[in-house]
Design an enzyme around this catalytic site. Structure first.
Site, mmCIF file in Angstrom:
data_model
loop_
_atom_site.group_PDB
_atom_site.id
_atom_site.type_symbol
_atom_site.label_atom_id
_atom_site.label_comp_id
_atom_site.label_asym_id
_atom_site.label_seq_id
_atom_site.Cartn_x
_atom_site.Cartn_y
_atom_site.Cartn_z
ATOM 1 C CB THR A 92 35.997 37.593 26.488
ATOM 2 O OG1 THR A 92 37.061 36.766 27.060
ATOM 3 C CG2 THR A 92 35.543 37.292 25.041
ATOM 4 C CG PHE A 114 39.368 35.506 36.821
ATOM 5 C CD1 PHE A 114 38.724 34.643 37.730
ATOM 6 C CD2 PHE A 114 40.642 35.405 36.334
ATOM 7 C CE1 PHE A 114 38.877 34.342 38.623
ATOM 8 C CE2 PHE A 114 40.993 34.810 37.603
ATOM 9 C CZ PHE A 114 40.712 33.593 38.137
ATOM 10 C CB CYS A 115 36.084 36.881 29.845
ATOM 11 S SG CYS A 115 34.131 35.328 30.901
ATOM 12 C CG ASN A 116 41.518 40.063 30.933
ATOM 13 O OD1 ASN A 116 42.311 39.701 30.618
ATOM 14 N ND2 ASN A 116 41.506 41.236 32.001
#
Length: 766
Positions: free
Chosen positions: A63, A332-334
């Site tokens: 992110t 997972f911020c992806n």
């Protein structure tokens, strides 16, 4: 030699480079380093005489990388997302006449995907800089940002060979400490081109306060390190490098060790089958875990049931915590990698948001489809025993003895040196408080002993959004026929996470049961304590005396102590703001006497605080109903469910309902949209997703995991048990008394799958 100069060279040495090629700029973390790049890169915006710049990034990016496009957009620079497959096909060179263009472009990609562990080729760096590989066909000069945060935690990075222009790193990812320190490694060839507008303390060689004059320091690092750097954490890096080298022998050995563990775990995990041949997990990977040069020590997966349906990651997370296993869950911020591997479309992301799902919450399934997954990763402190512990957890919770076809012994133990165990324990977030339902036959066996739990109240503006969301999905279909549903037991929990107080009738106010979860125990830092942190809270027994207007608190070995029910918000009260279940509430301290009593019993410094009446009065001035709280209600399952292995009394104690209901069918409360009890009306907010608090024996404070495992087995894909109710005082008549024996009249939902509350409305138990 100055310690900072020494560490500067030590960091560069770790990455096989020198001060001739790179400069180290200390930042607060990898994210801050990325923000610095976006702000200082020499972009050429749209609308000038020169060709404009482009910011390109791989969609399999964190992110914090994707977020750079917010800064580039403000500078009128276009951002272009590139899928991994597209970059592999972009091998054509630009025409010779376009290769002389000097417009700077930036391409960012991760050395290792933090989602799947895929390692992208480091050869891309030179290929892109030389023009051999073009992310997009546009004249100009390409610079490369290599996001190495995930990669360098377990793999060596040689910047002498792979000379990226920018390398943001996090020391926490390497050592596990310190948490607030990162760095940006900048190639000295591009460093002079970086532009900086803000100048903070320590970055100026000279400036004038009265005129627009500023001259920066000559050193690139000093120019960009605004203010005081975290020098104590920087000094600690020496010990980090020393210990890492002493324990492991270097990053190459860490790479081989962690990959061997991942390869072993992947091999066993991917071969686990149910008796019907269905796989136990679905692994999200671009490789077969055969080569450590293309795969890192990360395994991303979802657990499946026998029918191939995904079991929500929240349930897996709760079960793993009982085995002292820490897993990461979600995306997972992806988001890009999550969409690619889970086949989630852009429209799905937007629909999920409208359904209440946001990044980081525990809404794991929407319409039966996963919103995220489970991730395990291995570090230099991980051992073979850790891998076996995880695999044994999956086997124990998903397979019966007859299902297990692949004993762990059949897979060769990785031939690497073992390093010390470092098991991490997991504490999941608190949940809300529910309603309990029991069968008529079992009702007679219930004793009057009290229960344990607690609920804190949320601000009223959030109530309106919940009411609106629930009302939109409710259809006024009334339950017809069958035996009547009645209230069997009523409990309130004056102090959050402490024992329950049983009553036969009780007033209901705007915020729910009167005095329910009005108080809570906090530690010396003012943080709310629950049974997850302090199981002995269940042994604290509060009771309410409405006539004397006091709350009496008792515990074994302690003299009873009383607290007045009247609000004490005068000048002598200490008003504070406390954070409870992600919400901030106004509270006041209940004094030294009760603080000393609780501290003595629990054996740690703590205090009792209460919700401030100022909040309620202010909210009334705004024509609201004050604070929002929730009731729990559920139906005890009948003998045909696996939960019947536990006594009814034990179930009521552990599940800590406010209202225990006698009803003909198990779990039928999950079909309700709202209920009426006499003149009172309640709206159903969502299901109670249970965490490990139900594994605490409420009479002894001891933990065991059997009940959560039984609940998981009984409910299939979720650990839901019970529902949350919200009082609707504006729909209720004047008489607001809840009584045992009262009939419950539910209104059914058209869609019987009740979605859990959104993160902003998330509830907590205790």
């Amino acid at each position: 030699m100055d310690i900072f100069v020494f560490l500067f060279f030590r960091i560069l040495q770790h990455f096989h480079t020198t001060a001739e090629d790179y400069t180290v700029i200390f930042t607060s973390g990898c994210t801050a380093a990325l923000k610095l790049i976006a702000e200082s890169f020499p972009w050429i915006p749209e609308g000038t005489k020169q060709p404009s710049s482009r910011f390109c990034y791989l969609t399999d990016s964190h992110t914090s990388v994707v977020g750079m496009r917010g800064i580039t957009a403000s500078m009128n620079v276009l951002s272009v997302p590139i899928k991994p497959k597209e970059i592999l096909l972009a091998k054509s060179r630009l025409p010779a006449e376009e290769q002389n263009c000097t417009t700077p472009h930036l391409f960012s990609y991760p050395a290792q995907s933090n989602f799947s562990g895929t390692k992208y080729p480091l050869s891309w760096i030179q290929d892109i800089k030389s023009g051999k590989l073009c992310p997009i066909k546009i004249p100009g000069k390409w610079f490369v940002l290599l996001d190495a945060a995930s990669y360098i935690s377990s793999s060596p990075l040689d910047l002498g060979v792979h000379q990226a222009d920018f390398i943001p790193i996090s020391f926490y990812k390497i050592f596990g400490f310190p948490t607030g320190l990162g760095a940006l490694l900048v190639n000295n060839r591009i460093a002079p081109l970086l532009r900086k507008t803000y100048f903070g303390g320590g970055t100026a060689a000279a400036y004038l306060a009265g005129e627009d004059f500023y001259f920066p320091r000559k050193s690139i690092a000093e120019r960009f390190e605004d203010g005081t750097v975290s020098f104590l954490d920087i000094i600690a890096l020496k010990h980090g490098f020393d210990v890492l080298e002493k324990l492991t022998g270097g990053m190459e050995k860490i790479k081989q060790h962690t990959f061997a563990l991942a390869h072993y775990t992947y091999t066993v995990l991917s071969n686990l089958k149910y008796a019907n041949g269905a796989p136990v997990v679905r692994i999200y990977s671009d490789t077969d875990f055969s080569n450590p040069d293309v795969q890192g020590p990360i395994i991303n997966f979802n657990v499946l049931n026998e029918n191939g349906e995904v079991i929500g990651f929240s349930q897996v997370d709760s079960m793993a915590s009982l085995h002292n296993i820490h897993v990461r869950t979600g995306c997972f911020c992806n988001t890009g990698a999550c969409q690619m591997h889970l086949d989630i479309s852009n429209e799905d992301i937007q629909r999920n948001l409208q359904a209440g799902h946001v990044c980081g919450d525990n809404i794991d399934l929407i319409d039966g489809r996963p919103t995220g997954s489970v991730r395990i990763s291995f570090g230099y402190m991980s051992s073979f025993e850790d891998a076996q512990t995880f695999l044994n957890f999956i086997i124990a919770t998903r397979l019966s003895k007859s299902d297990t076809e692949i004993p762990l012994q059949t897979v060769t133990k990785p031939m690497t040196e073992s390093v010390p165990d470092d098991h991490l324990s997991f504490n999941s977030a608190d949940k809300l408080s529910p309603v309990l339902q029991i069968s008529d036959r079992e009702l007679g066996n219930i004793s009057s002993e009290a229960e344990t739990t607690g609920r804190w109240q949320l601000l009223e503006p959030e109530a309106e959004s919940i009411r609106a969301a629930v009302s939109e999905t409710s259809v006024p279909t009334y339950r017809k026929g069958g035996k009547p549903i009645t209230i069997a037991k009523i409990y309130l929990y004056p102090i959050k996470s402490c024992s329950a107080f049983e009553v036969t009738e009780w007033p209901v106010g705007n915020q729910g049961l009167l005095y329910d979860r009005n108080w809570m125990v906090v530690n010396q830092n003012g943080v709310c304590m629950t049974q997850k942190q302090e199981p002995r809270l269940c042994l604290v027994n509060p009771s309410i005396d409405l006539k004397q207007k006091i709350m009496v608190i008792q515990a074994e070995g302690m003299d009873p102590i009383s607290v007045p029910l009247e609000d004490n918000t005068g000048k002598e009260a200490v008003i504070c703001e406390s954070k409870v279940c992600s919400h901030r509430v106004k509270t006041y301290d209940c004094g030294e006497r009760i603080a000393s009593w609780l501290s003595t019993f629990l054996g740690r410094p703590c205090r009792l605080i209460r919700q401030s009446s100022d909040v309620k009065s202010k909210s009334h001035q705004k024509n609201t109903k004050g604070m929002l709280s929730f009731l729990k209600i559920f139906v005890i399952p009948h003998a045909n469910t696996r939960l019947i292995d536990f006594t009814l009394k034990e179930l009521i104690r552990r599940f800590r309902a406010n209202i225990v209901v006698s009803a003909p069918e198990s779990f039928e409360e999950e079909e309700w949209a709202e209920i009426s009890i006499g003149a009172l009306k309640f709206q159903v907010v969502g299901p109670c997703s249970r965490c490990q608090i139900i594994c605490i024996d409420q009479q002894s404070g001891e933990r065991n995991k059997e009940i959560l495992q039984s609940l998981s087995a009984a409910r299939g894909r979720k650990t839901n048990f019970g529902i949350y109710l919200m009082n609707q005082p504006f729909l209720s008549s004047f008489s607001d008394i809840l009584s045992v024996g009262s009939q419950v009249l539910p209104v059914l939902k058209e869609n019987t799958e009740i979605q859990p509350p959104t993160s902003s409305e998330e509830k907590c138990s205790g």
